[in-house]
Design a protein around this motif. Structure first.
Motif, PDB file in Angstrom:
ATOM      1  N   LEU A 215       0.780  -1.355  -0.039  1.00 42.58           N
ATOM      2  CA  LEU A 215      -0.082  -0.021  -0.005  1.00 42.58           C
ATOM      3  C   LEU A 215       0.952   1.397  -0.173  1.00 42.58           C
ATOM      4  N   PRO A 216       0.579   2.267  -0.743  1.00 47.15           N
ATOM      5  CA  PRO A 216       1.341   3.251  -1.027  1.00 47.15           C
ATOM      6  C   PRO A 216       1.620   4.529   0.152  1.00 47.15           C
ATOM      7  N   TRP A 217       0.727   4.119   1.036  1.00 52.67           N
ATOM      8  CA  TRP A 217       0.971   4.979   2.307  1.00 52.67           C
ATOM      9  C   TRP A 217       1.698   4.478   3.503  1.00 52.67           C
ATOM     10  N   THR A 218       2.370   3.237   3.197  1.00 51.63           N
ATOM     11  CA  THR A 218       3.065   2.520   4.244  1.00 51.63           C
ATOM     12  C   THR A 218       4.621   3.064   4.086  1.00 51.63           C
ATOM     13  N   SER A 219       5.124   3.785   3.109  1.00 47.51           N
ATOM     14  CA  SER A 219       6.316   4.032   3.164  1.00 47.51           C
ATOM     15  C   SER A 219       6.555   5.623   2.976  1.00 47.51           C
TER      16      SER A 219
ATOM     17  N   SER B  92      -6.078   4.261   8.020  1.00 47.80           N
ATOM     18  CA  SER B  92      -5.608   3.773   6.926  1.00 47.80           C
ATOM     19  C   SER B  92      -4.114   3.216   7.134  1.00 47.80           C
ATOM     20  N   ILE B  93      -3.398   3.823   7.789  1.00 45.32           N
ATOM     21  CA  ILE B  93      -2.039   3.186   8.198  1.00 45.32           C
ATOM     22  C   ILE B  93      -1.985   2.097   9.260  1.00 45.32           C
ATOM     23  N   ALA B  94      -3.140   1.937  10.054  1.00 44.86           N
ATOM     24  CA  ALA B  94      -3.234   0.815  10.838  1.00 44.86           C
ATOM     25  C   ALA B  94      -3.600  -0.255  10.190  1.00 44.86           C
ATOM     26  N   ILE B  95      -4.591  -0.029   9.126  1.00 48.22           N
ATOM     27  CA  ILE B  95      -5.172  -1.258   8.249  1.00 48.22           C
ATOM     28  C   ILE B  95      -3.654  -1.662   7.205  1.00 48.22           C
ATOM     29  N   ALA B  96      -2.997  -0.663   6.998  1.00 49.17           N
ATOM     30  CA  ALA B  96      -1.792  -1.167   6.090  1.00 49.17           C
ATOM     31  C   ALA B  96      -0.850  -2.071   6.752  1.00 49.17           C
ATOM     32  N   ASN B  97      -0.795  -2.083   8.047  1.00 53.96           N
ATOM     33  CA  ASN B  97       0.182  -2.791   8.916  1.00 53.96           C
ATOM     34  C   ASN B  97      -0.510  -4.091   9.529  1.00 53.96           C
ATOM     35  N   MET B  98      -1.743  -4.161   9.160  1.00 53.15           N
ATOM     36  CA  MET B  98      -2.480  -5.658   9.400  1.00 53.15           C
ATOM     37  C   MET B  98      -2.064  -6.680   8.375  1.00 53.15           C
TER      38      MET B  98
ATOM     39  N   ILE C  31       5.348  12.750  11.193  1.00 54.77           N
ATOM     40  CA  ILE C  31       4.205  12.932  10.339  1.00 54.77           C
ATOM     41  C   ILE C  31       4.003  11.473   9.765  1.00 54.77           C
ATOM     42  N   SER C  32       2.977  10.810   9.869  1.00 53.02           N
ATOM     43  CA  SER C  32       2.942   9.510   9.469  1.00 53.02           C
ATOM     44  C   SER C  32       2.839   9.260   7.917  1.00 53.02           C
ATOM     45  N   PRO C  33       3.379   8.258   7.128  1.00 52.04           N
ATOM     46  CA  PRO C  33       3.225   8.269   5.811  1.00 52.04           C
ATOM     47  C   PRO C  33       1.841   8.303   5.159  1.00 52.04           C
ATOM     48  N   ALA C  34       0.964   7.622   6.192  1.00 45.51           N
ATOM     49  CA  ALA C  34      -0.426   7.903   5.582  1.00 45.51           C
ATOM     50  C   ALA C  34      -1.035   9.435   5.537  1.00 45.51           C
ATOM     51  N   GLU C  35      -0.696  10.000   6.639  1.00 45.73           N
ATOM     52  CA  GLU C  35      -0.946  11.300   6.729  1.00 45.73           C
ATOM     53  C   GLU C  35      -0.366  12.304   5.479  1.00 45.73           C
ATOM     54  N   GLU C  36       0.801  11.990   4.961  1.00 46.75           N
ATOM     55  CA  GLU C  36       1.490  12.863   3.779  1.00 46.75           C
ATOM     56  C   GLU C  36       0.753  12.154   2.678  1.00 46.75           C
ATOM     57  N   PHE C  37       0.424  10.889   2.491  1.00 47.33           N
ATOM     58  CA  PHE C  37      -0.310  10.436   1.139  1.00 47.33           C
ATOM     59  C   PHE C  37      -1.590  11.151   1.152  1.00 47.33           C
ATOM     60  N   TYR C  38      -2.349  11.473   2.651  1.00 45.85           N
ATOM     61  CA  TYR C  38      -3.688  12.111   2.234  1.00 45.85           C
ATOM     62  C   TYR C  38      -3.314  13.430   1.927  1.00 45.85           C
TER      63      TYR C  38
ATOM     64  N   GLY D  55      10.745  15.193   5.019  1.00 45.21           N
ATOM     65  CA  GLY D  55      11.833  14.915   5.915  1.00 45.21           C
ATOM     66  C   GLY D  55      11.210  14.648   7.220  1.00 45.21           C
ATOM     67  N   ASN D  56       9.895  14.938   7.565  1.00 42.20           N
ATOM     68  CA  ASN D  56       9.132  14.629   8.850  1.00 42.20           C
ATOM     69  C   ASN D  56       8.560  13.374   8.832  1.00 42.20           C
ATOM     70  N   CYS D  57       8.364  12.701   7.773  1.00 40.38           N
ATOM     71  CA  CYS D  57       7.786  11.366   7.459  1.00 40.38           C
ATOM     72  C   CYS D  57       8.315  10.416   8.565  1.00 40.38           C
ATOM     73  N   THR D  58       7.446   9.809   9.304  1.00 42.14           N
ATOM     74  CA  THR D  58       8.080   8.854  10.173  1.00 42.14           C
ATOM     75  C   THR D  58       7.270   7.414  10.225  1.00 42.14           C
ATOM     76  N   ASN D  59       7.992   6.553  10.062  1.00 42.31           N
ATOM     77  CA  ASN D  59       6.988   5.192  10.002  1.00 42.31           C
ATOM     78  C   ASN D  59       7.673   4.198  11.045  1.00 42.31           C
TER      79      ASN D  59
END
Length: 633
Positions: free
Chosen positions: A201-205, A413-419, A231-238, A213-217
């Motif tokens: 899923l594109p919002w996991t990376s 969405s980020i929670a779903i991406a890591n299930m 900032i989560s990758p899901a938030e930046e994707f959105y 630079g603030n993206c934190t996974n």
């Protein structure tokens, strides 16, 4: 006698030509199916399958012919020349349509957020009280009005109180505004759905072109610490990929139009068109999928969420009561607003859907069943959301309250991406959001279509498909500003100012018009004729006093403390609030304009038409006397 304007009262037969029918039977004459009158009514009863008895006003008090602005009833029944009215193929089509309309994104997402924000389990007390004394009575009233009079939100007023007909036009304008931004939210969901058909899923990376630079996974590396700037990758994707808000400076510079979202919205409106273009015969079949599918997905997500690490933390946070919150006025305002917008009276949809019922359908039972399903769906959805938030808090090593602040920024969405099986869960989750939204769109536009076709049957009666096409195109063009890079700011403005206060005002005036002008006794007599029993004192008291006070309470609370708008890092300037109020007023203004129009065209002097003493005498008689003044000459 002067001829009534347009198509409002066209006589096809006189009173003496109506059949005398035995009680409980439907009689047919010249192709018209007529219901016998019951109770105290001596004139011809309601006509089924799309024909209704309309009374011709009798000159009196200087009002002359035409529609009496004081809602005086007519003595001479007439028949409207309409095509045989369409009805639901099955009772379940109607129930699923109403449930699909009432259960939308607000139930699944907004209710859990409002609940935890206002005291957790303690919030259920004001929510239940507001439902019992405000939301459900108004819901029941609209179903009964639509089923008895068998008309949409415009033409129904010529049978209730013609001077309030502007309410119907206001509802249609509000529906247009809603369609102009609500479907954009579904376009976002569709974009997510299409993006979910990938192995990863594109919002996991954090390695995508849109990431900063603030993206934190924190899922991929347990040693990473979550900071206030993370900032989560899901938030930046959105925000940076789907919305692209970084390319807009705000409402004064919206930027260009996103062609990806435009294509998504075009597909959404195409689906909507082919679902409602033929009427309830087709939409009633579509809702068997769109109304039931979300419940299947909610059940799957509930089971999955309950098995996640830390899920119990989210459930405790969701339900733990904060009794002190009950002393705050804002909690009761939020409870009233939530139940009102969840059940959805005032949008013309319940009137339209109920108008396609059989005359003696038990709408009382329907109101209780559908409103209960609606409220229970909201409650259960809270467990679906907060089990996942508890899991997120466990992964971040934070409190659930901190995670819950980011619920609008891709947290789920980020929670779903890591299930495990993340692609599968992402697909069904966004399909659920789409079906929830589609049901509400079907209903909202059907309310407008029914209203216009009932008001102008000779113009659009045989051209439904063309009218629906024109309406869809107008809504699509009206959505263009929400498809810009700053479109999310427009959506927020419309949501907070353009529709909410206007709908509250509409339902407040509607409840006053029915209970005080049409007359609560007359309304209950209509219901006895239709259902075979008279509503009890509880319903009468709610319709006459409690429900209007409930609505006035929400309106005054909103006006006294309008919301301070902020989205992402953008604070709305003051001028945007003025614009929001102007947009909201542009719909409500139809009500006083139409009142003035009726007063001007009604024969007689202004004193005769608008005599205050007569009006109050009418209200008093309509409220407490068995035979309301509206039947006097």
């Amino acid at each position: 006698m002067e001829k009534s304007s347009s198509n409002e009262t066209q006589s096809l037969t006189s009173k003496k030509e109506l059949l005398d029918c035995t009680e409980g039977e439907d009689c047919k004459e010249n192709g018209l199916l007529v219901h016998p009158s019951q109770g105290d009514k001596g004139e011809a009863g309601q006509i089924s399958n799309g024909y209704s008895v309309v009374q011709s006003p009798v000159p009196g008090n200087g009002t002359g012919d035409g529609e009496d602005v004081q809602c005086t009833a007519p003595a001479q029944p007439q028949l409207l020349e309409l095509e045989e009215r369409e009805t639901w193929s099955k009772k379940m089509d109607f129930l699923l349509s109403v449930i699909g309309y009432a259960v939308d994104l607000g139930n699944v997402w907004r209710f859990p957020y409002i609940c935890y924000q206002n005291g957790g389990g303690a919030f259920l007390i004001p929510y239940t009280i507001m439902a019992i004394f405000g939301g459900i009575p108004l819901f029941y009233m609209e179903l009964a009005l639509g089923q008895y009079h068998r008309n949409g939100c415009i033409s129904i007023w010529r049978k209730i109180c013609p001077i309030f007909k502007g309410i119907g036009f206001t509802i249609c304008i509000i529906a247009f505004y809603i369609a102009s931004y609500y479907n954009t939210i579904m376009a976002w969901a569709l974009y997510y759905l299409i993006s979910s058909f990938t192995a990863e899923l594109p919002w996991t990376s954090c390695k995508n072109a849109w990431n900063t630079g603030n993206c934190t996974n924190y899922f991929t590396n347990a040693s990473i610490t979550w900071t206030p700037h993370s900032i989560s990758p899901a938030e930046e994707f959105y925000t940076r990929h789907v919305l692209q808000v970084q390319r807009s400076k705000g409402l004064d510079d919206l930027g260009g139009i996103s062609w990806e979202l435009t294509l998504c919205l075009l597909l959404i409106f195409t689906i909507v068109y082919f679902s409602i273009w033929k009427g309830v015969k087709t939409s009633g079949k579509v809702v068997w999928v769109t109304a039931t599918f979300p419940y299947i997905i909610l059940f799957i997500l509930l089971i999955r969420g309950a098995t996640l690490p830390g899920a119990w933390r989210g459930v405790v946070f969701y339900l733990q009561p904060d009794w002190q919150k009950l002393l705050a006025t804002e909690v009761w305002v939020d409870a009233a607003a939530q139940i009102f917008f969840s059940l959805g009276p005032g949008f013309g949809v319940l009137l339209a859907f109920a108008s396609y019922n059989k005359f003696h359908n038990n709408c009382y039972q329907d109101a209780l069943v559908t409103s209960t399903v609606n409220c229970m769906t909201s409650f259960v959805s809270g467990f679906v959301i907060f089990t996942v938030l508890g899991y997120m808090a466990e992964m971040r090593n934070e409190e659930v309250s901190e995670v819950a602040k980011d619920t609008g920024r891709g947290t789920y969405s980020i929670a779903i991406a890591n299930m495990p099986a993340s692609t599968f869960f992402a697909i069904i989750f966004f399909l659920m959001l789409l079906t929830l939204g589609l049901d509400s769109t079907f209903a909202g536009l059907e309310g407008v279509v029914t209203a216009v076709l009932d008001e102008f049957p000779h113009v659009w009666g045989k051209r439904r498909e063309w009218f629906v096409l024109g309406l869809i195109i107008a809504c699509f063009l009206g959505s263009l500003t929400t498809l810009t890079f700053g479109g999310a700011y427009v959506v927020k403005l419309f949501e907070e100012y353009a529709t909410g206060p206007a709908v509250l005002t509409v339902v407040f005036l509607e409840s006053i018009a029915v209970a005080w002008f049409y007359g609560i006794n007359q309304f209950c007599s209509d219901m006895k004729e239709m259902l075979g029993f008279t509503p009890g004192w509880y319903w009468r008291l709610c319709w006459v006093a409690i429900s209007p006070i409930f609505l006035l309470f929400i309106i005054c609370s909103f006006m006294s403390s309008p919301p301070d708008l902020r989205l992402f890092d953008y604070n709305y300037p003051y001028w945007t609030i003025i614009v929001g109020y102007c947009i909201g007023t542009s719909s409500v203004i139809c009500i006083p304009i139409y009142m003035a129009y009726r007063l001007i065209i009604t024969p007689g002097t202004f004193k005769e038409v608008s005599d205050v003493f007569y009006l109050f005498k009418f209200i008093f008689d309509g409220m407490y006397f068995p035979t309301p003044l509206r039947s006097h000459t």
